[in-house]
Design a protein around this motif. Structure first.
Motif, PDB file in Angstrom:
ATOM      1  N   GLU A  18       0.827  -1.212   0.000  1.00  0.00           N
ATOM      2  CA  GLU A  18       0.000   0.000   0.000  1.00  0.00           C
ATOM      3  C   GLU A  18       0.858   1.256   0.000  1.00  0.00           C
ATOM      4  OE1 GLU A  18      -2.387  -0.111   3.511  1.00  0.00           O
ATOM      5  OE2 GLU A  18      -0.705   0.191   4.867  1.00  0.00           O
ATOM      6  N   PHE A  19       0.364   2.300  -0.679  1.00  0.00           N
ATOM      7  CA  PHE A  19       1.010   3.607  -0.638  1.00  0.00           C
ATOM      8  C   PHE A  19       0.650   4.272   0.689  1.00  0.00           C
ATOM      9  CE2 PHE A  19       0.616   2.811  -5.179  1.00  0.00           C
ATOM     10  CZ  PHE A  19       1.853   3.202  -5.663  1.00  0.00           C
ATOM     11  N   SER A  20       1.655   4.575   1.485  1.00  0.00           N
ATOM     12  CA  SER A  20       1.407   5.259   2.747  1.00  0.00           C
ATOM     13  C   SER A  20       1.544   6.767   2.615  1.00  0.00           C
ATOM     14  CB  SER A  20       2.381   4.752   3.819  1.00  0.00           C
ATOM     15  OG  SER A  20       3.726   5.001   3.436  1.00  0.00           O
ATOM     16  N   SER A  21       2.185   7.232   1.536  1.00  0.00           N
ATOM     17  CA  SER A  21       2.391   8.673   1.366  1.00  0.00           C
ATOM     18  C   SER A  21       2.590   8.975  -0.114  1.00  0.00           C
ATOM     19  CB  SER A  21       3.621   9.122   2.165  1.00  0.00           C
ATOM     20  OG  SER A  21       3.900  10.491   1.957  1.00  0.00           O
ATOM     21  N   PHE A  22       2.047  10.119  -0.554  1.00  0.00           N
ATOM     22  CA  PHE A  22       2.297  10.641  -1.895  1.00  0.00           C
ATOM     23  C   PHE A  22       2.524  12.137  -1.722  1.00  0.00           C
ATOM     24  CE2 PHE A  22       1.735   9.563  -6.489  1.00  0.00           C
ATOM     25  CZ  PHE A  22       2.007  10.809  -7.014  1.00  0.00           C
ATOM     26  N   LEU A  23       3.782  12.530  -1.656  1.00  0.00           N
ATOM     27  CA  LEU A  23       4.172  13.886  -1.269  1.00  0.00           C
ATOM     28  C   LEU A  23       4.595  14.707  -2.478  1.00  0.00           C
ATOM     29  CD1 LEU A  23       4.891  15.737   1.286  1.00  0.00           C
ATOM     30  CD2 LEU A  23       7.251  15.016   0.855  1.00  0.00           C
ATOM     31  N   TYR A  24       3.992  15.903  -2.592  1.00  0.00           N
ATOM     32  CA  TYR A  24       4.434  16.893  -3.567  1.00  0.00           C
ATOM     33  C   TYR A  24       5.426  17.809  -2.866  1.00  0.00           C
ATOM     34  CZ  TYR A  24       4.284  20.563  -7.121  1.00  0.00           C
ATOM     35  OH  TYR A  24       4.621  21.488  -8.090  1.00  0.00           O
TER      36      TYR A  24
END
Length: 354
Positions: free
Chosen positions: A39-45
Motif C-alpha cells: 500500500e502507498f502510505s504517502s504521496f508527497l508533492y
C-alpha cells in the motif's frame, strides 16, 4: 538501492515495524509498505510539502504474521486500516464465500507481503516490480512502478493473471483516500460527466442524500429537499457520511485541487476495466465505531464493479470482472501531482494536466 542522492532514486527502510520503499525525484516522493499489501502510505508533492493521502490518527501497528490475511470482516479491516492507498482484489466490500473460499473485506491483497525487484536505478529513472500471489484464490499480481527525473507522474503498470484453468469472477479496485492538510473546504473535484447512484447494501443513518436513487454528477438530491454539489468538499463540521457510485463516464480521470494552496492530485485509469468510481466520504460524520467523528477524509476509488456488499452481489448485478482460464488482464494507472491551478479540465493518457 540508489547510491546517488539526486534525480530519481530509491530507498528501502523500516518504519514502525513495516518494510518500506520510497521512490523519489525532484518533485514527488511516494512511500509504500511492501509487507502490508504494497500500500502507498504517502504521496508527497515536495515543492509545497503536501502529502495528498489521508493518515488515520492512530499509531501504525504491524500485525503478526500468524494473524494474516487480515480483513475476514469489516471490523478486522477497520482495526488495521491506516489510510493511504490500497488495492482491492478479488473482492470489494463485505466478506463473502465464493467457490468455498471466504474472501476478506476488500480482498486478499491488503496485508500480503510483496516481493520486490529493482528493474532500473539511475538518476534519470527508477523502476521496480512488486509481485504477489493471493492465498485463497489463484491469482498473481505484478505491479511495475516507474518514476522519471523531473516528472510529477508516477506510472503504475499492472498485470493480474488467473493461475487456474477455471473461469473466475472477481472485483478489482484502487482505494486511495485523501485527508488533511491537503483536504479542506477549498478542495474541488473535477470529473467527466456521468451518472451517480446510491444503490448500495443499506441506507446509512447519517447519510443526507436520498437512498437508492440515480442522478447526474455532481448534484445529489437530499432527503430534506434541495441538492448537494458533490464536487465541493464540505467543512470538517459538516457531519456527513456518504457512499456514492459514479458510472457512465467516457474517460477514467479525476483531479482533486486545493483552491487555497493551488495544488492537486490527479489519477488516470482505463475506464473499460474500471468503469465505476466509488466516492466514500466521512466529513466529520459516523458517530459510532469505527470513526467516532474523528475523521475528515474521502476516497475516490476506480473499481471494476459495485456495490460495497461484495462479489456475490456484483455477480448478481452483472458487474463482476470475469477471468478466463489462465487469462491475464493488463492496465496502466497514472498518479500525478500538479500546482498553480484551482480547477482542471482533463488528465491525458500521458498524465498531462489540462
Amino acid at each position: 538501492m540508489s547510491r546517488h542522492h539526486y534525480g530519481s532514486r530509491l530507498r528501502e527502510f523500516t518504519e514502525n515495524g513495516f518494510r518500506m520503499l520510497s521512490l523519489e525525484n525532484e518533485l514527488i516522493r511516494v512511500e509504500l509498505r511492501i509487507d502490508n499489501g504494497g500500500e502507498f502510505s504517502s504521496f508527497l508533492y515536495k515543492p509545497s510539502d503536501t502529502d495528498f493521502l489521508w493518515h488515520r490518527p492512530v499509531a501504525p501497528r504491524k500485525a503478526p504474521v500468524q494473524s494474516r490475511p487480515r480483513g475476514i470482516d469489516e471490523h478486522v479491516f477497520n482495526d488495521r486500516y491506516l489510510g493511504g492507498w490500497q488495492e482491492c482484489f478479488p473482492n470489494g466490500g463485505t466478506s463473502v464465500v465464493y467457490k468455498n473460499a471466504q474472501l476478506p473485506f476488500h480482498g486478499e491483497l491488503l496485508s500480503l507481503d510483496f516481493s520486490l525487484k529493482v528493474l532500473r536505478d539511475t538518476p534519470d529513472e527508477v523502476s521496480v516490480l512488486l509481485s504477489v500471489e493471493t492465498m485463497r484464490m489463484p491469482f498473481l499480481l505484478e505491479k511495475q512502478l516507474c518514476l522519471r527525473s523531473g516528472s510529477s507522474v508516477l506510472e503504475i503498470k499492472e498485470t493480474m493473471t488467473n493461475l487456474s484453468d477455471q473461469v473466475l469472477d472477481t472485483m478489482w479496485g484502487q482505494h486511495p483516500a485523501f485527508g488533511p492538510p491537503f483536504v479542506d473546504d477549498s478542495c474541488r473535484i473535477d470529473f467527466p460527466s456521468c451518472r451517480c447512484t446510491t444503490e448500495r447494501s443499506e441506507p446509512w443513518p447519517e447519510s443526507k442524500i436520498h437512498y437508492a436513487v440515480e442522478f447526474d454528477w455532481p448534484n445529489a438530491p437530499l432527503r430534506d429537499g434541495g441538492f448537494r454539489d458533490l464536487s465541493v468538499i464540505p467543512a470538517p463540521d459538516a457531519r456527513l457520511t456518504e457512499l456514492v457510485f459514479l458510472h457512465g463516464f467516457n474517460e477514467g480521470w479525476y483531479g482533486v485541487t486545493n483552491g487555497n494552496k493551488k495544488v492537486g492530485f490527479g489519477l488516470r485509469w482505463d475506464a473499460s476495466l474500471f468503469p465505476y468510481l466509488w466516492f466514500w466520504q466521512v466529513f466529520g460524520g459516523f458517530s459510532d465505531y469505527p470513526w467516532f467523528r474523528r475523521n475528515y477524509n474521502f476516497a475516490l476509488e476506480p473499481f471494476s464493479s459495485f456495490p460495497e456488499s461484495g462479489l456475490l452481489k456484483a455477480i448478481e448485478n452483472g458487474t463482476a470482472l470475469r477471468f478466463g482460464p489462465h487469462e491475464t488482464k493488463e492496465t496502466t494507472i497514472l498518479a500525478v501531482a500538479y500546482a498553480g491551478r484551482e480547477r482542471i479540465n482533463r488528465i491525458t493518457e500521458t498524465g498531462e494536466v489540462l
